[in-house]
Motif scaffolding. Structure first.
Motif, short mmCIF file in Angstrom:
data_model
loop_
_atom_site.label_atom_id
_atom_site.label_comp_id
_atom_site.label_asym_id
_atom_site.label_seq_id
_atom_site.Cartn_x
_atom_site.Cartn_y
_atom_site.Cartn_z
N GLU A 98 7.67 26.39 -1.42
CA GLU A 98 6.56 26.11 -0.52
C GLU A 98 6.39 24.60 -0.34
OE1 GLU A 98 1.75 26.97 -0.04
OE2 GLU A 98 2.68 27.17 -2.02
N ALA A 99 6.30 23.87 -1.45
CA ALA A 99 6.09 22.42 -1.39
C ALA A 99 7.26 21.72 -0.71
CB ALA A 99 5.87 21.87 -2.80
N ALA A 100 8.49 22.09 -1.05
CA ALA A 100 9.66 21.45 -0.45
C ALA A 100 9.70 21.68 1.06
CB ALA A 100 10.93 21.96 -1.12
N SER A 101 9.35 22.87 1.51
CA SER A 101 9.33 23.17 2.94
C SER A 101 8.26 22.35 3.66
CB SER A 101 9.09 24.66 3.18
OG SER A 101 10.18 25.41 2.71
N VAL A 102 7.12 22.18 3.02
CA VAL A 102 6.04 21.38 3.62
C VAL A 102 6.47 19.92 3.72
CG1 VAL A 102 3.68 20.52 3.29
CG2 VAL A 102 4.21 22.94 2.91
N VAL A 103 7.08 19.38 2.68
CA VAL A 103 7.54 17.99 2.72
C VAL A 103 8.57 17.81 3.83
CG1 VAL A 103 8.76 16.17 1.45
CG2 VAL A 103 7.01 17.54 0.29
N SER A 104 9.51 18.75 3.95
CA SER A 104 10.51 18.68 5.01
C SER A 104 9.83 18.68 6.38
CB SER A 104 11.48 19.86 4.89
OG SER A 104 12.41 19.84 5.94
N THR A 105 8.87 19.54 6.57
CA THR A 105 8.13 19.62 7.84
C THR A 105 7.43 18.30 8.12
OG1 THR A 105 7.84 21.99 7.61
CG2 THR A 105 6.30 20.84 9.07
N TYR A 106 6.75 17.76 7.12
CA TYR A 106 6.04 16.50 7.27
C TYR A 106 7.00 15.38 7.66
CZ TYR A 106 3.15 12.46 6.08
OH TYR A 106 2.46 11.27 6.13
N LEU A 107 8.12 15.26 6.93
CA LEU A 107 9.08 14.19 7.19
C LEU A 107 9.69 14.29 8.58
CD1 LEU A 107 10.90 14.00 3.74
CD2 LEU A 107 9.25 12.35 4.69
N ASN A 108 9.84 15.49 9.08
CA ASN A 108 10.41 15.68 10.41
C ASN A 108 9.38 15.48 11.52
OD1 ASN A 108 13.37 16.48 10.41
ND2 ASN A 108 12.53 17.63 8.69
N ALA A 109 8.10 15.52 11.19
CA ALA A 109 7.05 15.33 12.19
C ALA A 109 6.60 13.87 12.29
CB ALA A 109 5.84 16.21 11.85
N SER A 136 7.59 13.73 -8.25
CA SER A 136 6.97 12.47 -7.83
C SER A 136 6.24 12.57 -6.50
CB SER A 136 8.03 11.37 -7.75
OG SER A 136 8.97 11.66 -6.72
N ILE A 137 6.26 13.75 -5.88
CA ILE A 137 5.62 13.99 -4.59
C ILE A 137 4.48 14.98 -4.78
CG2 ILE A 137 5.94 14.90 -2.25
CD1 ILE A 137 8.92 14.15 -2.50
N ALA A 138 3.34 14.71 -4.17
CA ALA A 138 2.20 15.63 -4.27
C ALA A 138 2.07 16.43 -2.98
CB ALA A 138 0.91 14.86 -4.52
N VAL A 139 1.86 17.74 -3.13
CA VAL A 139 1.63 18.62 -1.98
C VAL A 139 0.45 19.52 -2.35
CG1 VAL A 139 2.58 20.38 -0.45
CG2 VAL A 139 4.09 18.60 -1.40
N PHE A 140 -0.56 19.52 -1.49
CA PHE A 140 -1.73 20.38 -1.69
C PHE A 140 -1.91 21.28 -0.49
CE2 PHE A 140 -2.78 16.55 -4.15
CZ PHE A 140 -3.22 17.10 -5.34
N ARG A 141 -2.12 22.57 -0.74
CA ARG A 141 -2.48 23.52 0.30
C ARG A 141 -4.00 23.49 0.41
NH1 ARG A 141 -0.21 27.40 -1.81
NH2 ARG A 141 -1.96 28.25 -2.94
N LEU A 142 -4.52 23.38 1.63
CA LEU A 142 -5.96 23.35 1.85
C LEU A 142 -6.48 24.77 2.11
CD1 LEU A 142 -6.15 20.23 4.16
CD2 LEU A 142 -6.82 20.38 1.75
N GLU A 143 -7.35 25.23 1.25
CA GLU A 143 -7.96 26.54 1.41
C GLU A 143 -9.44 26.36 1.74
OE1 GLU A 143 -6.94 29.03 -1.90
OE2 GLU A 143 -4.81 28.89 -1.42
N ASP A 144 -9.90 27.09 2.76
CA ASP A 144 -11.28 26.98 3.17
C ASP A 144 -12.21 27.40 2.04
OD1 ASP A 144 -10.81 26.04 5.76
OD2 ASP A 144 -10.57 28.06 6.54
N ARG A 145 -13.30 26.63 1.90
CA ARG A 145 -14.36 26.99 0.97
C ARG A 145 -15.46 27.62 1.78
NH1 ARG A 145 -17.00 22.27 -1.68
NH2 ARG A 145 -15.83 21.12 -0.16
N SER A 146 -15.85 28.79 1.42
CA SER A 146 -16.92 29.47 2.17
C SER A 146 -18.16 29.59 1.34
CB SER A 146 -16.47 30.84 2.61
OG SER A 146 -15.31 30.75 3.38
#
Length: 146
Positions: A98-109, A136-146
């Motif tokens: 999950e984290a590696a895919s997000v970093v790849s997406t970020y770097l490509n955007a 050495s890389i931080a990735v956080f998924r944002l989950e809504d707080r209700s």
């Protein structure tokens, strides 16, 4: 040259004062993330790109030692702000594929050269190479707080 704190304050003011761009799928949009200072307990605003992948929103940092990353590690509740919008969230650390895919997406955007240079991998790095650097890389998924 302007110091980083002043630049962050100016950028945060610009993001907060402008209409919020939508966060595109497999892309990112600028937001202000409000965390709680881990020592002071005071609100801390950081301008940052929010990445969207598979209809989930993420924060990415090339350095786990950045203040906002350490603040979220200590107190994961945050608020994502832009142009009059306010979204209370909990930042959940992402790992593995999950984290590696997000970093790849970020770097490509991202197209900002200095932001890309901060990462230990190139934008075209395969997910396996990115995964080898997740310590050495931080990735956080944002989950809504209700």
């Amino acid at each position: 040259m302007t110091d980083p704190r002043t630049m962050n304050t100016q950028m945060a003011a610009r993001i907060l004062g402008s209409p919020a761009d939508p966060v595109p799928e497999a892309g990112y949009a600028l937001r202000v993330v409000r965390t709680r200072g881990r020592r002071s307990g005071e609100p801390r605003d950081t301008p940052i790109g929010v990445t969207r992948l598979h209809d989930r929103h993420y924060l990415v940092s090339p350095d786990t030692g950045r203040d906002w990353v350490r603040n979220l590690a200590a107190a994961p509740e945050c608020t994502v702000l832009a142009g009059g919008e306010s979204r209370p969230c909990t930042a959940v650390p992402a790992a593995g594929e999950e984290a590696a895919s997000v970093v790849s997406t970020y770097l490509n955007a991202v197209t900002v050269p200095w932001a890309l240079r901060a990462f230990p991998v190139a934008p075209d790095a395969p997910v396996e190479e990115i995964a080898a650097h997740l310590g050495s890389i931080a990735v956080f998924r944002l989950e809504d707080r209700s």
